[in-house]
Motif scaffolding. Structure first.
Motif, PDB file in Angstrom:
ATOM      1  N   SER A   1       0.210   4.879 -18.621  1.00  0.00           N
ATOM      2  CA  SER A   1       0.025   3.840 -17.542  1.00  0.00           C
ATOM      3  C   SER A   1      -1.015   2.992 -17.492  1.00  0.00           C
ATOM      4  O   SER A   1      -1.173   2.008 -16.770  1.00  0.00           O
ATOM      5  CB  SER A   1      -0.021   4.456 -16.085  1.00  0.00           C
ATOM      6  OG  SER A   1      -0.874   5.652 -15.895  1.00  0.00           O
TER       7      SER A   1
ATOM      8  N   THR B   1       3.737  -4.958   1.682  1.00  0.00           N
ATOM      9  CA  THR B   1       4.165  -4.141   0.419  1.00  0.00           C
ATOM     10  C   THR B   1       4.160  -5.134  -0.738  1.00  0.00           C
ATOM     11  O   THR B   1       4.552  -6.049  -0.740  1.00  0.00           O
ATOM     12  CB  THR B   1       5.446  -3.479   0.618  1.00  0.00           C
ATOM     13  OG1 THR B   1       5.518  -2.665   1.808  1.00  0.00           O
ATOM     14  CG2 THR B   1       5.821  -2.579  -0.514  1.00  0.00           C
TER      15      THR B   1
ATOM     16  N   THR C   1       5.094   0.576 -14.096  1.00  0.00           N
ATOM     17  CA  THR C   1       4.124   1.642 -13.928  1.00  0.00           C
ATOM     18  C   THR C   1       2.846   1.055 -14.239  1.00  0.00           C
ATOM     19  O   THR C   1       1.648   1.246 -13.820  1.00  0.00           O
ATOM     20  CB  THR C   1       4.579   2.822 -14.757  1.00  0.00           C
ATOM     21  OG1 THR C   1       5.820   3.319 -14.313  1.00  0.00           O
ATOM     22  CG2 THR C   1       3.477   3.983 -14.495  1.00  0.00           C
TER      23      THR C   1
ATOM     24  N   ALA D   1       1.422  -1.532 -11.819  1.00  0.00           N
ATOM     25  CA  ALA D   1       0.905  -0.813 -10.702  1.00  0.00           C
ATOM     26  C   ALA D   1      -0.333  -0.232 -10.859  1.00  0.00           C
ATOM     27  O   ALA D   1      -1.123  -0.399 -10.193  1.00  0.00           O
ATOM     28  CB  ALA D   1       1.956   0.173 -10.221  1.00  0.00           C
ATOM     29  N   SER D   2      -0.815   0.336 -12.036  1.00  0.00           N
ATOM     30  CA  SER D   2      -1.952   0.541 -12.238  1.00  0.00           C
ATOM     31  C   SER D   2      -3.111  -0.315 -12.262  1.00  0.00           C
ATOM     32  O   SER D   2      -4.230  -0.272 -11.713  1.00  0.00           O
ATOM     33  CB  SER D   2      -2.018   1.465 -13.856  1.00  0.00           C
ATOM     34  OG  SER D   2      -1.229   2.720 -13.438  1.00  0.00           O
TER      35      SER D   2
ATOM     36  N   GLY E   1      -3.901  -1.468  -8.888  1.00  0.00           N
ATOM     37  CA  GLY E   1      -4.754  -0.461  -8.417  1.00  0.00           C
ATOM     38  C   GLY E   1      -6.181  -0.793  -8.823  1.00  0.00           C
ATOM     39  O   GLY E   1      -6.944  -0.737  -7.874  1.00  0.00           O
TER      40      GLY E   1
ATOM     41  N   PRO F   1      -4.430  -0.819  -2.710  1.00  0.00           N
ATOM     42  CA  PRO F   1      -3.998   0.775  -2.549  1.00  0.00           C
ATOM     43  C   PRO F   1      -2.912   0.982  -2.797  1.00  0.00           C
ATOM     44  O   PRO F   1      -1.846   0.317  -2.795  1.00  0.00           O
ATOM     45  CB  PRO F   1      -4.612   0.867  -1.126  1.00  0.00           C
ATOM     46  CG  PRO F   1      -3.997  -0.660  -0.427  1.00  0.00           C
ATOM     47  CD  PRO F   1      -4.464  -1.513  -1.511  1.00  0.00           C
ATOM     48  N   SER F   2      -2.908   2.312  -3.566  1.00  0.00           N
ATOM     49  CA  SER F   2      -1.435   3.025  -3.711  1.00  0.00           C
ATOM     50  C   SER F   2      -0.679   2.812  -2.604  1.00  0.00           C
ATOM     51  O   SER F   2       0.745   3.012  -2.760  1.00  0.00           O
ATOM     52  CB  SER F   2      -1.758   4.437  -4.151  1.00  0.00           C
ATOM     53  OG  SER F   2      -2.314   5.270  -3.216  1.00  0.00           O
ATOM     54  N   SER F   3      -0.896   3.021  -1.349  1.00  0.00           N
ATOM     55  CA  SER F   3      -0.036   2.882   0.160  1.00  0.00           C
ATOM     56  C   SER F   3       0.751   1.694   0.106  1.00  0.00           C
ATOM     57  O   SER F   3       1.604   1.835   0.750  1.00  0.00           O
ATOM     58  CB  SER F   3      -1.052   3.377   1.150  1.00  0.00           C
ATOM     59  OG  SER F   3      -1.908   2.384   1.442  1.00  0.00           O
TER      60      SER F   3
ATOM     61  N   LEU G   1       1.690   0.016  -2.645  1.00  0.00           N
ATOM     62  CA  LEU G   1       2.482  -0.372  -3.983  1.00  0.00           C
ATOM     63  C   LEU G   1       3.936   0.355  -3.921  1.00  0.00           C
ATOM     64  O   LEU G   1       3.809   1.640  -3.450  1.00  0.00           O
ATOM     65  CB  LEU G   1       1.469   0.158  -5.141  1.00  0.00           C
ATOM     66  CG  LEU G   1       0.505  -0.663  -5.574  1.00  0.00           C
ATOM     67  CD1 LEU G   1      -0.405  -0.016  -6.561  1.00  0.00           C
ATOM     68  CD2 LEU G   1       0.841  -2.185  -5.938  1.00  0.00           C
ATOM     69  N   ARG G   2       4.808  -0.316  -4.149  1.00  0.00           N
ATOM     70  CA  ARG G   2       6.073   0.147  -4.533  1.00  0.00           C
ATOM     71  C   ARG G   2       6.525  -0.026  -6.002  1.00  0.00           C
ATOM     72  O   ARG G   2       6.328  -1.266  -6.468  1.00  0.00           O
ATOM     73  CB  ARG G   2       7.195  -0.298  -3.660  1.00  0.00           C
ATOM     74  CG  ARG G   2       6.666   0.198  -1.944  1.00  0.00           C
ATOM     75  CD  ARG G   2       6.740   1.588  -1.795  1.00  0.00           C
ATOM     76  NE  ARG G   2       6.539   1.808  -0.524  1.00  0.00           N
ATOM     77  CZ  ARG G   2       5.623   2.036   0.136  1.00  0.00           C
ATOM     78  NH1 ARG G   2       4.150   2.131  -0.541  1.00  0.00           N
ATOM     79  NH2 ARG G   2       5.243   2.203   1.579  1.00  0.00           N
TER      80      ARG G   2
END
Length: 261
Positions: free
Chosen positions: A89, A117, A132, A135-136, A139, A144-146, A148-149
């Protein structure tokens, strides 16, 4: 599809070969058509032709379809592909330059508002999904991961739009992608029933720069290949949308009875 399918060089060489082999069988009119077509393909190898084609693609997106500064809907980042199978990732080197550019634009857009979002769509054919890795990267850049979808199963823009249709229902999505891809992305998301605007991330059109624009260049060939890929994709999506519509609403048979699929 293989890159050669959209290569102006490959098509020009193939056309020249056909014209040579059939030179005694083709009429004068067809030979002229072939020569003109080959000339247009050569033009596509030059910065002048490539940028004209790019201008046409970017112009296919109406001004009303671009996001307004006040839009606060969910952000959708569409993957731009990878150069090789990601090892994990955090294998950011696997990402293409298009993926990097799109990811940076989407991240900056989220950071500007710091709310809502950020959806990242695109699976790809490898075990470690493109979304994936993106997304990394987002980040790492401060999202923040909260927020990210990840949608990690689609392999085309059309599939991404349909996969996100439920999650984005009733909301105006802000789609982030590359300039030549905006028209096809907008078409796919609207066909999926998603209210959509595309984020203006600049242009890939390069203004004329002198006589060098009339010389074939590798960068121009690559830009033309990308543009032809998008034009074929737009046409194919229209065919798929038409087929989907006719299957859902088949023509009425005589007497008002509806014919089954």
């Amino acid at each position: 599809m293989p890159d050669a399918v959209f290569s102006p060089v490959a098509w020009c060489l193939l056309l020249a070969l056909v014209l040579f082999v059939l030179r005694h069988r083709l009429g004068r009119g067809w030979r002229r058509v072939g020569i003109v077509a080959c000339g247009l393909l050569v033009l596509g190898c030059m910065p002048l032709g490539a940028n004209l084609l790019e201008r046409v693609l970017e112009g296919a997106v109406p001004a009303r379809a671009y996001c307004d500064p006040g839009d606060r809907g969910p952000i959708v980042l569409l993957s731009g592909g990878v150069n090789h199978p990601p090892a994990g990732s955090a294998d950011y080197r696997a990402l293409t330059s298009e993926s990097w550019t799109r990811a940076r634009a989407a991240t900056e857009l989220w950071l500007a508002g710091r709310s809502g979002t950020l959806w990242i769509a695109g699976g790809g054919p490898y075990p470690v999904r493109e979304s994936t890795v993106l997304a990394s990267l987002a980040g790492e850049w401060g999202v923040p991961s909260s927020a990210l979808r990840v949608e990690a199963h689609s392999t085309t823009t059309r599939e991404s739009a349909r996969a996100l249709a439920g999650a984005l229902a009733g909301r105006r999505a802000r789609v982030v992608t590359s300039p030549p891809h905006r028209a096809r992305a907008l078409q796919a998301f609207e066909a999926a029933g998603i209210e959509t605007c595309v984020q203006d991330t600049g242009t890939d059109v390069v203004p004329p720069g002198g006589p060098g624009d009339l010389l074939p260049q590798a960068s121009a060939i690559g830009k033309t290949e990308d543009a032809l890929h998008e034009l074929v994709g737009i046409a194919w999506y229209r065919v798929l949308d038409w087929r989907h519509t006719t299957r859902r609403h088949p023509r009425q048979a005589g007497g008002g009875a509806q014919r089954g699929d």
